[in-house]
Design a protein around this motif. Structure first.
Motif, PDB file in Angstrom:
ATOM      1  N   ARG A 217      49.784 -26.290 -14.308  1.00  0.00           N
ATOM      2  CA  ARG A 217      48.392 -25.638 -14.848  1.00  0.00           C
ATOM      3  C   ARG A 217      48.931 -24.169 -15.534  1.00  0.00           C
ATOM      4  O   ARG A 217      48.294 -23.994 -16.739  1.00  0.00           O
ATOM      5  CB  ARG A 217      47.535 -25.336 -13.775  1.00  0.00           C
ATOM      6  CG  ARG A 217      46.249 -25.048 -14.004  1.00  0.00           C
ATOM      7  CD  ARG A 217      45.078 -24.839 -12.888  1.00  0.00           C
ATOM      8  NE  ARG A 217      45.058 -26.167 -12.346  1.00  0.00           N
ATOM      9  CZ  ARG A 217      44.083 -26.949 -12.808  1.00  0.00           C
ATOM     10  NH1 ARG A 217      43.431 -26.808 -13.602  1.00  0.00           N
ATOM     11  NH2 ARG A 217      43.936 -28.074 -11.944  1.00  0.00           N
ATOM     12  N   GLU A 218      49.528 -23.297 -14.973  1.00  0.00           N
ATOM     13  CA  GLU A 218      49.838 -22.011 -15.523  1.00  0.00           C
ATOM     14  C   GLU A 218      50.665 -22.537 -16.785  1.00  0.00           C
ATOM     15  O   GLU A 218      50.586 -21.550 -17.824  1.00  0.00           O
ATOM     16  CB  GLU A 218      50.884 -21.418 -14.579  1.00  0.00           C
ATOM     17  CG  GLU A 218      51.317 -20.037 -15.041  1.00  0.00           C
ATOM     18  CD  GLU A 218      50.330 -19.032 -15.344  1.00  0.00           C
ATOM     19  OE1 GLU A 218      50.331 -18.109 -15.929  1.00  0.00           O
ATOM     20  OE2 GLU A 218      49.058 -19.274 -14.634  1.00  0.00           O
ATOM     21  N   LEU A 220      50.608 -24.974 -19.074  1.00  0.00           N
ATOM     22  CA  LEU A 220      49.674 -25.390 -20.067  1.00  0.00           C
ATOM     23  C   LEU A 220      48.545 -24.247 -20.428  1.00  0.00           C
ATOM     24  O   LEU A 220      48.257 -24.185 -21.475  1.00  0.00           O
ATOM     25  CB  LEU A 220      48.998 -26.604 -19.566  1.00  0.00           C
ATOM     26  CG  LEU A 220      49.623 -27.777 -19.153  1.00  0.00           C
ATOM     27  CD1 LEU A 220      48.578 -29.075 -18.824  1.00  0.00           C
ATOM     28  CD2 LEU A 220      50.442 -28.395 -20.276  1.00  0.00           C
ATOM     29  N   ALA A 221      48.236 -23.360 -19.474  1.00  0.00           N
ATOM     30  CA  ALA A 221      47.386 -22.307 -19.801  1.00  0.00           C
ATOM     31  C   ALA A 221      47.764 -21.396 -20.836  1.00  0.00           C
ATOM     32  O   ALA A 221      47.104 -20.812 -21.733  1.00  0.00           O
ATOM     33  CB  ALA A 221      47.082 -21.625 -18.368  1.00  0.00           C
ATOM     34  N   ARG A 222      49.493 -21.316 -20.875  1.00  0.00           N
ATOM     35  CA  ARG A 222      49.953 -20.196 -21.737  1.00  0.00           C
ATOM     36  C   ARG A 222      49.881 -21.009 -23.071  1.00  0.00           C
ATOM     37  O   ARG A 222      50.438 -20.307 -24.031  1.00  0.00           O
ATOM     38  CB  ARG A 222      51.035 -19.994 -21.051  1.00  0.00           C
ATOM     39  CG  ARG A 222      51.144 -19.058 -19.970  1.00  0.00           C
ATOM     40  CD  ARG A 222      52.512 -18.920 -19.229  1.00  0.00           C
ATOM     41  NE  ARG A 222      52.575 -17.994 -18.080  1.00  0.00           N
ATOM     42  CZ  ARG A 222      52.448 -16.723 -18.037  1.00  0.00           C
ATOM     43  NH1 ARG A 222      52.589 -16.049 -19.126  1.00  0.00           N
ATOM     44  NH2 ARG A 222      52.399 -15.857 -16.876  1.00  0.00           N
ATOM     45  N   THR A 224      48.757 -22.083 -26.506  1.00  0.00           N
ATOM     46  CA  THR A 224      47.603 -21.739 -27.403  1.00  0.00           C
ATOM     47  C   THR A 224      46.845 -23.002 -27.832  1.00  0.00           C
ATOM     48  O   THR A 224      45.532 -22.750 -28.026  1.00  0.00           O
ATOM     49  CB  THR A 224      47.888 -20.863 -28.785  1.00  0.00           C
ATOM     50  OG1 THR A 224      48.909 -21.616 -29.481  1.00  0.00           O
ATOM     51  CG2 THR A 224      48.429 -19.568 -28.071  1.00  0.00           C
ATOM     52  N   ASN A 240      44.352 -27.733 -20.352  1.00  0.00           N
ATOM     53  CA  ASN A 240      44.138 -26.111 -20.589  1.00  0.00           C
ATOM     54  C   ASN A 240      42.735 -25.882 -20.960  1.00  0.00           C
ATOM     55  O   ASN A 240      42.001 -26.792 -21.183  1.00  0.00           O
ATOM     56  CB  ASN A 240      45.379 -25.469 -21.485  1.00  0.00           C
ATOM     57  CG  ASN A 240      45.211 -25.978 -22.740  1.00  0.00           C
ATOM     58  OD1 ASN A 240      44.190 -26.744 -23.069  1.00  0.00           O
ATOM     59  ND2 ASN A 240      46.280 -25.570 -23.632  1.00  0.00           N
ATOM     60  N   GLU A 241      42.399 -24.613 -21.064  1.00  0.00           N
ATOM     61  CA  GLU A 241      41.164 -24.170 -21.335  1.00  0.00           C
ATOM     62  C   GLU A 241      40.616 -24.600 -22.749  1.00  0.00           C
ATOM     63  O   GLU A 241      39.646 -25.217 -23.160  1.00  0.00           O
ATOM     64  CB  GLU A 241      40.709 -22.736 -21.243  1.00  0.00           C
ATOM     65  CG  GLU A 241      40.876 -22.270 -20.236  1.00  0.00           C
ATOM     66  CD  GLU A 241      40.343 -20.613 -19.811  1.00  0.00           C
ATOM     67  OE1 GLU A 241      40.321 -20.175 -21.072  1.00  0.00           O
ATOM     68  OE2 GLU A 241      40.602 -20.097 -19.026  1.00  0.00           O
ATOM     69  N   THR A 242      41.714 -24.632 -23.877  1.00  0.00           N
ATOM     70  CA  THR A 242      41.370 -25.261 -25.224  1.00  0.00           C
ATOM     71  C   THR A 242      41.094 -26.714 -24.959  1.00  0.00           C
ATOM     72  O   THR A 242      40.165 -27.087 -25.890  1.00  0.00           O
ATOM     73  CB  THR A 242      42.703 -24.856 -26.286  1.00  0.00           C
ATOM     74  OG1 THR A 242      43.142 -23.564 -26.004  1.00  0.00           O
ATOM     75  CG2 THR A 242      42.447 -25.371 -27.387  1.00  0.00           C
ATOM     76  N   GLU A 244      39.697 -28.381 -22.505  1.00  0.00           N
ATOM     77  CA  GLU A 244      38.315 -28.350 -21.940  1.00  0.00           C
ATOM     78  C   GLU A 244      37.331 -28.135 -22.845  1.00  0.00           C
ATOM     79  O   GLU A 244      36.308 -28.615 -22.943  1.00  0.00           O
ATOM     80  CB  GLU A 244      38.306 -27.394 -20.588  1.00  0.00           C
ATOM     81  CG  GLU A 244      39.292 -27.609 -19.566  1.00  0.00           C
ATOM     82  CD  GLU A 244      39.225 -26.712 -18.447  1.00  0.00           C
ATOM     83  OE1 GLU A 244      38.665 -25.677 -18.684  1.00  0.00           O
ATOM     84  OE2 GLU A 244      39.990 -26.947 -17.435  1.00  0.00           O
TER      85      GLU A 244
END
Length: 400
Positions: A217-218, A220-222, A224, A240-242, A244
């Motif tokens: 998760r970390e 993927l979060a990094r 962009t 990741n947030e993008t 989502e």
């Protein structure tokens, strides 16, 4: 397990009924020797219940306190203390009936001088041990640990053992009591020890899996851009947030009942088919590209990269495919996608893009500012990397 329990409990009679629910006459443990502190007689059903509770704690670490309370009652102990110690010191300890104030001071002040504990551990994994086996009672009762920590709580004796040891980390169970533990307690502890060890190993494996997922998760979060991991059935493991944000719009990608799909039904089927191929080893290591379109001309190019892990094919929820977005596709970025998919160099990708214009190698070489000989070398390497052998096939691949 049944054989072990039968041997421990004194061969109780078992009658198998037509409904397959066995009825058992209680098998009692002799508690007369050495003032055995068993709180109650332990039948086969009692022991099997403890084993079941042990594995429940193995699957969910928050169930250890309840299990330790049951163990203390089964041994007639004041408490059951379970702890893990590593190179940095005592890392974790659970003793549900011990005064929290005593627990707080134990690691720093009394653990090092708890000679009975250290001698119990020295006997090795699975060795059920009472304090009388490793230390003289007079020496034990003169110790600082006993006088200041154990005695005020009514702990006069102890039984315990090293449950597991790995890479310098040791997990130890001790049960402090008031009266001496006899042979039956040693037998019961010996019977339960291998199950306790497997429960600890289950905890450790699950903790590692959770840490691995947290690391994923970390990672993927990094990233962009859009990035997500899915299993063989297109269920989302992590995104990741993008990703989502993209999924929430439901314009191109969407998640239905936990499964990744496309806004278009046919494209959704195609996406899930490619994901299944990835899990079954049907995609090359470099993965495959897939272009999805949505309403009003919205589109996205996805790169599906197989995750080589044995669990991807047989374990639900195991990451099988990494999906990243290559950006919004347009007619001019085909060479860029080939660079990503087939490992073309920048020079080869630029030459491939010029070949797409369809006027031959010489014209493409002139526009790239390279010699005809270099152009032929580029084309030969492009053929090798893409698996095609004619310019017409390369052009079709670039346009696909």
């Amino acid at each position: 397990l049944s054989g072990l329990v039968l041997g421990f409990a004194g061969a109780p009679s078992v009658n198998v009924c037509p409904n397959r629910n066995p009825t058992r006459s209680p098998a009692r443990i002799d508690t007369s020797r050495l003032g055995e502190p068993m709180a109650k007689a332990a039948s086969e059903a009692d022991v099997l219940g403890l084993v079941e509770g042990i594995y429940e704690a193995g699957l969910a670490a928050d169930r250890w306190p309840a299990l330790l309370t049951r163990l203390a009652d089964s041994f007639g102990a004041r408490d059951a203390a379970f702890g893990t110690i590593g190179p940095p010191g005592l890392a974790w300890m659970c003793a549900p009936r011990t005064d929290p104030d005593y627990l707080q001071v134990y690691p720093a002040r009394y653990h090092a001088v708890n000679d009975a504990w250290h001698r119990i551990v020295q006997r090795g994994v699975g060795a059920a041990t009472t304090d009388r086996m490793v230390i003289e009672r007079r020496e034990f009762h003169r110790s600082l640990y006993y006088q200041e920590w154990a005695k005020p709580q009514g702990y006069r004796t102890v039984i315990g053992g090293l449950v597991d040891a790995e890479h310098g980390w040791r997990s130890v169970l001790t049960l402090p009591g008031r009266t001496d533990y006899g042979d039956d307690s040693v037998k019961l502890f010996t019977l339960l020890s291998p199950h306790l060890r497997r429960a600890v190993q289950l905890n450790r494996h699950l903790d590692r899996a959770n840490l691995d997922r947290a690391a994923l998760r970390e990672g993927l979060a990094r990233m962009t851009g859009v990035a997500m991991l899915v299993d063989a059935e297109a269920r989302v493991v992590v995104m990741n947030e993008t990703a989502e944000s993209l999924v929430r719009t439901e314009r191109v990608l969407r998640v239905t009942r936990g499964r990744l799909g496309a806004a278009d039904r046919a494209q959704s089927t195609q996406l899930r088919t490619e994901i299944a191929r990835s899990a079954l080893g049907g995609l090359p290591d470099r993965g495959s590209s897939l272009e999805l379109t949505g309403p009003a001309g919205t589109s996205i190019a996805l790169q599906l990269i197989p995750v080589h892990h044995p669990g991807a094919r047989r374990a639900p929820g195991a990451p099988a495919t990494l999906i990243v977005a290559a950006g919004t596709p347009n007619p001019h970025d085909a060479a860029q996608r080939l660079r990503v998919s087939y490992g073309l160099t920048d020079a080869e990708a630029r030459f491939a893009e010029e070949i797409l214009k369809g006027d031959g190698k010489r014209a493409a070489a002139e526009r790239c500012g390279i010699s005809y000989s270099t152009a032929r070398t580029h084309l030969s390497r492009i053929f090798d990397k893409t698996g095609v052998h004619r310019q017409a096939a390369l052009v079709r691949l670039l346009k696909s």
